[in-house]
Scaffold this motif. Structure first.
Motif, PDB file in Angstrom:
ATOM      1  N   LYS A  67      48.858  67.091  14.083  1.00 57.19           N
ATOM      2  CA  LYS A  67      47.785  68.006  14.477  1.00 57.19           C
ATOM      3  C   LYS A  67      46.409  67.510  14.037  1.00 57.19           C
ATOM      4  CE  LYS A  67      49.256  71.841  12.656  1.00 57.19           C
ATOM      5  NZ  LYS A  67      49.292  73.308  12.351  1.00 57.19           N
ATOM      6  N   SER A  68      46.346  66.847  12.865  1.00 57.10           N
ATOM      7  CA  SER A  68      45.050  66.413  12.338  1.00 57.10           C
ATOM      8  C   SER A  68      44.760  64.944  12.611  1.00 57.10           C
ATOM      9  CB  SER A  68      44.993  66.661  10.834  1.00 57.10           C
ATOM     10  OG  SER A  68      45.974  65.878  10.156  1.00 57.10           O
ATOM     11  N   HIS A  69      45.756  64.204  13.138  1.00 55.54           N
ATOM     12  CA  HIS A  69      45.618  62.784  13.461  1.00 55.54           C
ATOM     13  C   HIS A  69      45.409  61.913  12.207  1.00 55.54           C
ATOM     14  CE1 HIS A  69      45.445  63.950  17.650  1.00 55.54           C
ATOM     15  NE2 HIS A  69      44.441  64.766  17.380  1.00 55.54           N
ATOM     16  N   SER A  70      45.869  62.388  11.062  1.00 53.83           N
ATOM     17  CA  SER A  70      45.822  61.602   9.822  1.00 53.83           C
ATOM     18  C   SER A  70      46.847  62.160   8.842  1.00 53.83           C
ATOM     19  CB  SER A  70      44.428  61.652   9.191  1.00 53.83           C
ATOM     20  OG  SER A  70      44.095  62.961   8.803  1.00 53.83           O
TER      21      SER A  70
ATOM     22  N   GLU B  41      49.269  66.854   0.026  1.00 53.28           N
ATOM     23  CA  GLU B  41      49.497  68.177   0.602  1.00 53.28           C
ATOM     24  C   GLU B  41      50.970  68.559   0.479  1.00 53.28           C
ATOM     25  OE1 GLU B  41      48.588  71.749   2.512  1.00 53.28           O
ATOM     26  OE2 GLU B  41      47.200  70.168   1.909  1.00 53.28           O
TER      27      GLU B  41
ATOM     28  N   TRP C 103      54.239  66.864  11.019  1.00 52.17           N
ATOM     29  CA  TRP C 103      53.670  67.871  11.908  1.00 52.17           C
ATOM     30  C   TRP C 103      52.180  68.065  11.625  1.00 52.17           C
ATOM     31  CZ3 TRP C 103      53.628  70.269  16.215  1.00 52.17           C
ATOM     32  CH2 TRP C 103      52.991  71.493  16.367  1.00 52.17           C
ATOM     33  N   LEU C 104      51.816  68.161  10.350  1.00 53.44           N
ATOM     34  CA  LEU C 104      50.403  68.312   9.994  1.00 53.44           C
ATOM     35  C   LEU C 104      49.600  67.075  10.394  1.00 53.44           C
ATOM     36  CD1 LEU C 104      50.682  69.923   6.424  1.00 53.44           C
ATOM     37  CD2 LEU C 104      50.060  71.060   8.562  1.00 53.44           C
ATOM     38  N   GLY C 105      50.202  65.902  10.211  1.00 54.63           N
ATOM     39  CA  GLY C 105      49.531  64.671  10.607  1.00 54.63           C
ATOM     40  C   GLY C 105      49.341  64.577  12.105  1.00 54.63           C
TER      41      GLY C 105
ATOM     42  N   PRO D 243      48.147  63.875   5.746  1.00 55.81           N
ATOM     43  CA  PRO D 243      47.558  64.789   4.746  1.00 55.81           C
ATOM     44  C   PRO D 243      48.051  64.444   3.335  1.00 55.81           C
ATOM     45  CG  PRO D 243      49.328  65.893   5.919  1.00 55.81           C
ATOM     46  CD  PRO D 243      49.197  64.536   6.545  1.00 55.81           C
TER      47      PRO D 243
END
Length: 383
Positions: A62-65, A70, A58-60, A67
């Protein structure tokens, strides 16, 4: 006082829970057996790396990479990696059993097991915790060696070579990913002389008072590379000076450094579980601990190799994996040590309760394998 405020009493309690959970649950749930209970606990623990992976995805997204390093579900990367590696060790052992013996103990189909194994590997690599990566690599090496040694008479040269190549490819992928995601590996060899020279380079003692050592390129040494090895060398010297230990405490390393180096340290512990344990209990306590570990490992060895109980391999691999990590990671404390005492005692009880099984087969192939039999004579079926 930490002995009496619950810090170490909880370790004893969780060990007792591992011993008592089977007879208590099975007294009320007649349809269950030992492997059902063990598998249910492992599935519950696997939910932690699953949630971590989903959160990273999910974080990836949103950030397109990705994490790297993390985590939002655990106190630290190190502690989460201990949890993940524990679950991973059981999956690796089960996959090894299926590859080497054509046998299964856990009630799960191989594709599902591979997926659960892959989730743990992904999380371990994403956390970029080098000790977890080293533990994962040693786990793969030990299991591949086990397969080859156990089957070198039954399998032909081609099949053994394929197994070895598969292990090398998997190891190569782990090493490559670790090197790319963790640049600390590249300066490790150059940092070692600075770490071992604890008299001239005292950054390990007080990182505000003494200068940060620098490599030949002028770059500052990696703190993880430098401090861990320096603390280990200091810790060994402190054990030699205090062979009987100084009692249980969270800040033993700090107290001993202040006593013998006439200056307080900026860290409270040596980051080695075995060294921290020895600071408290001394060399006699360390020997007693190693005797306990050896007795668990010997029970696993005898259960598997002599009594033909596949659960013995689970106990043996678990003990070896956790003990090896305690050499260079501070895992002999808190919930990490509690998990160790719980699972080691649980597997120990299963080793004694489970009936012997035909580990080998007549023709060396999986088709001749008898299905696993538990303590109550039931034949397990994978779902």
């Amino acid at each position: 006082m930490e002995l009496y405020n619950g810090k170490w009493l909880r370790v004893i309690e969780t060990g007792f829970m591992g011993i008592a959970i089977l007879p208590v649950v099975l007294a009320y749930q007649k349809k269950l057996d030992a492997v059902d209970i063990f598998w249910g606990i492992i599935c519950a623990m696997w939910l932690v790396p699953l949630v971590q992976m989903l959160d990273i995805i999910w974080l990836g997204f949103k950030s397109h990479s990705i994490p790297w390093q993390e985590t939002r579900i655990a106190y630290s990367r190190m502690e989460l990696s201990v949890h993940v590696n524990l679950v991973l060790s059981f999956f690796a052992t089960e996959l090894t059993l299926r590859a080497a013996l054509g046998k299964s103990w856990l009630s799960v189909k191989t594709p599902v097991l591979v997926f659960m194994f892959a989730v743990c590997v992904f999380v371990d690599l994403q956390l970029v915790t080098r000790n977890a990566t080293v533990g994962m690599i040693s786990m793969v090496v030990s299991n591949v060696i086990f397969v080859m040694l156990y089957r070198f008479r039954k399998w032909g040269t081609k099949k053994l070579i394929l197994v070895a190549l598969a292990g090398i490819v998997f190891l190569g992928a782990l090493v490559k990913i670790s090197l790319v995601t963790d640049p600390r590996w590249r300066s490790l060899a150059e940092t070692v002389p600075y770490s071992l020279d604890i008299k001239n380079y005292k950054f390990w003692l007080n990182n505000e008072k003494y200068p940060h050592p620098r490599l030949a390129s002028g770059e500052e040494v990696s703190l993880s590379n430098y401090e861990r090895l320096a603390w280990a060398k200091v810790g060994i010297e402190l054990v030699a000076k205090e062979p009987l230990g100084i009692g249980i405490g969270n800040d033993n390393f700090h107290r001993l450094v202040e006593k013998h180096f006439q200056e307080p340290s900026t860290t409270t512990q040596s980051h080695s579980g075995l060294l921290n344990f020895t600071f408290a209990a001394g060399i006699p306590g360390l020997l007693l601990w190693l005797m306990l570990i050896f007795s668990f490992a010997a029970t696993g060895w005898n259960s598997f190799y002599r009594e033909k109980k596949v659960v013995g391999l689970f106990l043996l691999m678990f003990i070896l994996g956790f003990t090896s990590r305690s050499v260079f990671d501070d895992v002999l404390r808190d919930h990490m040590l509690e998990m160790f005492t719980f699972f080691s005692c649980l597997l120990l009880v299963i080793c004694y309760r489970e009936k012997s099984q035909a580990v080998e087969c007549s023709d060396g192939g999986p088709s001749a394998m008898n299905p696993p039999v538990d303590s109550w004579g039931k034949h397990k079926k994978s779902f």
